[in-house]
Design an enzyme around this catalytic site. Structure first.
Site, PDB file in Angstrom:
ATOM      1  N   LYS A 165       0.813  -1.450   0.032  1.00  0.00           N
ATOM      2  CA  LYS A 165      -0.100  -0.077   0.035  1.00  0.00           C
ATOM      3  C   LYS A 165       0.878   1.241   0.092  1.00  0.00           C
ATOM      4  CE  LYS A 165      -3.510  -3.001   0.386  1.00  0.00           C
ATOM      5  NZ  LYS A 165      -4.012  -3.272  -0.788  1.00  0.00           N
ATOM      6  N   ASP A 194      -0.435  -0.838  -4.418  1.00  0.00           N
ATOM      7  CA  ASP A 194      -1.877  -0.384  -4.641  1.00  0.00           C
ATOM      8  C   ASP A 194      -1.857   1.051  -3.892  1.00  0.00           C
ATOM      9  OD1 ASP A 194      -4.498  -0.235  -4.361  1.00  0.00           O
ATOM     10  OD2 ASP A 194      -4.906  -2.152  -3.044  1.00  0.00           O
ATOM     11  N   GLU A 218      -2.094  -0.455  -8.764  1.00  0.00           N
ATOM     12  CA  GLU A 218      -3.601  -0.544  -8.566  1.00  0.00           C
ATOM     13  C   GLU A 218      -4.138   0.617  -8.243  1.00  0.00           C
ATOM     14  OE1 GLU A 218      -4.351  -4.076  -6.088  1.00  0.00           O
ATOM     15  OE2 GLU A 218      -6.136  -3.060  -5.544  1.00  0.00           O
ATOM     16  N   LYS A 265     -14.320  -8.279  -6.241  1.00  0.00           N
ATOM     17  CA  LYS A 265     -14.799  -8.643  -5.231  1.00  0.00           C
ATOM     18  C   LYS A 265     -16.355  -8.757  -4.972  1.00  0.00           C
ATOM     19  CE  LYS A 265     -10.708  -5.986  -3.249  1.00  0.00           C
ATOM     20  NZ  LYS A 265     -10.290  -4.698  -2.698  1.00  0.00           N
TER      21      LYS A 265
END
Ligand code: MG
Length: 368
Positions: A165, A194, A218, A265
């Site tokens: 992240k 991400d 991402e 998801k």
């Protein structure tokens, strides 16, 4: 078969440690999950779970899940839970949008469908066998040294795919993180950076053209349009996540050449039925997909792993398991568990995870 009852429980799921995203602007300490059990006149019951990742990550929140179920439940009583397209049509007529509230109901119907036919979900979703799926680690934002230490610890547990992240207003810090992590990655490992929509398009273009790394990036920016603008101006492959909510968003992403892959998801797109359609479109588009749920216990994780294993390995990357971030495990030993960086769904009928209704206590709502 007819639905005769829908029972709802609320579960607080504390994380083992605070989790930071999006350059530190989003912090998470506890998830608000909703479990549903759908009962039928055949005596078969199915379980589903809806667990947004807090209320700042997506336009979804725990109380909204339960309010949505209260609106949807009366229309589902009497419907056939195995008629999944009909179930989703009823829900879409009753309440446009609100995919995260529909997902646990759709999931519970799939569980019933599996139990009624004696088949595990992976079989119903098209797989010949339940192949093991790689599990990816999830590396919270920190200094390059802190993040590399977390990746090395994950590598010792068998993880070979990592989600690091990053993102924020400090461009130099992000360049340093990307270069240091990419260079320190163990042989044979891969990483996705991400950004969790933290960058403006200008920052994304500047950072991504400054680094030597060619790893996946991402959700660099907030919107699909912004990400598409960035995708045409940077050398790295782009993966999209938070900006994709329904089938049309995926169609738009493909038309605009906004990505080479997606995070799929079920809770974000409205359940397994919708996720399966998007998975099929992703294969037609030639995308690589991470298939996992937004959050939750091993129940939500396992439902998503069934779809992941039913997706050919050429088209998937890895899957994340939320339940390893939780300080509680309400279904100990059950479902899809990490085994040295790989996960295989159960061979039991349905999802293959059976929460203990007595341990959950009385339902907070019951619709008949
Ligand atoms: Mg993401």
């Amino acid at each position: 078969m007819k639905i005769t009852g829908i029972n709802v429980w609320q579960l607080d799921l504390p994380l083992t440690k605070p989790y930071w995203l999006s350059g530190g602007r989003l912090k998470f300490e506890k998830l608000d999950s909703t479990l549903v059990r759908i009962d039928t006149d055949d005596g078969i019951s199915g379980w589903g779970e809806g667990c947004p990742w807090g209320h700042t990550y997506l336009p979804a929140h725990g109380p909204g899940t339960r309010a949505g179920i209260a609106t949807l439940a009366p229309a589902l009583i009497g419907a056939d839970p195995c008629a999944l397209d009909e179930i989703n049509w009823i829900m879409d007529v009753q309440l446009p949008g609100h995919p995260y509230a529909k997902s646990p109901l759709d999931m519970a119907c799939w569980d019933i469908f599996g139990k009624a036919t004696g088949m595990p979900l992976w079989r119903l979703l098209g797989a010949a066998r339940p192949e093991a799926v790689p599990v990816n680690s999830s590396i919270s934002t920190g200094t390059p040294e802190e993040m590399i230490a977390l990746i090395n610890a994950a590598a010792e547990s068998g993880y070979t795919v990592h989600s690091a992240k990053i993102g924020g207003t400090d461009t130099a810090a992000d360049i340093a993180r990307i270069e240091a992590i990419s260079a320190a990655l163990p042989d044979g490992h891969s990483v996705t950076f991400d950004v969790n929509r933290a960058w403006t398009p200008a920052t994304a273009i500047q950072v991504l053209n400054s680094v030597a790394a060619r790893d996946w990036i991402e959700q660099p920016c907030e919107t699909l349009q912004q990400c598409a603008h960035v995708a045409s101006r940077v050398p790295q492959p782009i993966l999209l996540d938070e900006c994709l909510h329904d089938f049309e968003d995926h169609l738009t992403a493909w038309r605009q050449r906004a990505c080479e892959g997606i995070k799929l998801k079920p809770n974000r797109v409205g359940g397994l039925t919708r996720a399966r359609s998007i998975r099929d479109f992703g294969i037609a588009a030639g995308w690589r997909m991470h298939i996992e749920d937004v959050g939750g216990t091993v129940l939500a994780d396992t439902a998503a792993i069934h779809l992941a294993t039913a997706t050919r390995p050429e088209y998937r990357l890895a899957s994340w398991l939320c339940h390893y971030h939780l300080a509680v495990d309400p279904m100990p030993g059950q479902g899809a568990r990490n085994s040295n960086g790989l996960v295989t769904p159960p061979d039991l009928p349905g999802i293959g995870v059976e929460p203990d209704g007595d341990a959950l206590g009385p339902a907070m709502a019951a619709y008949r």
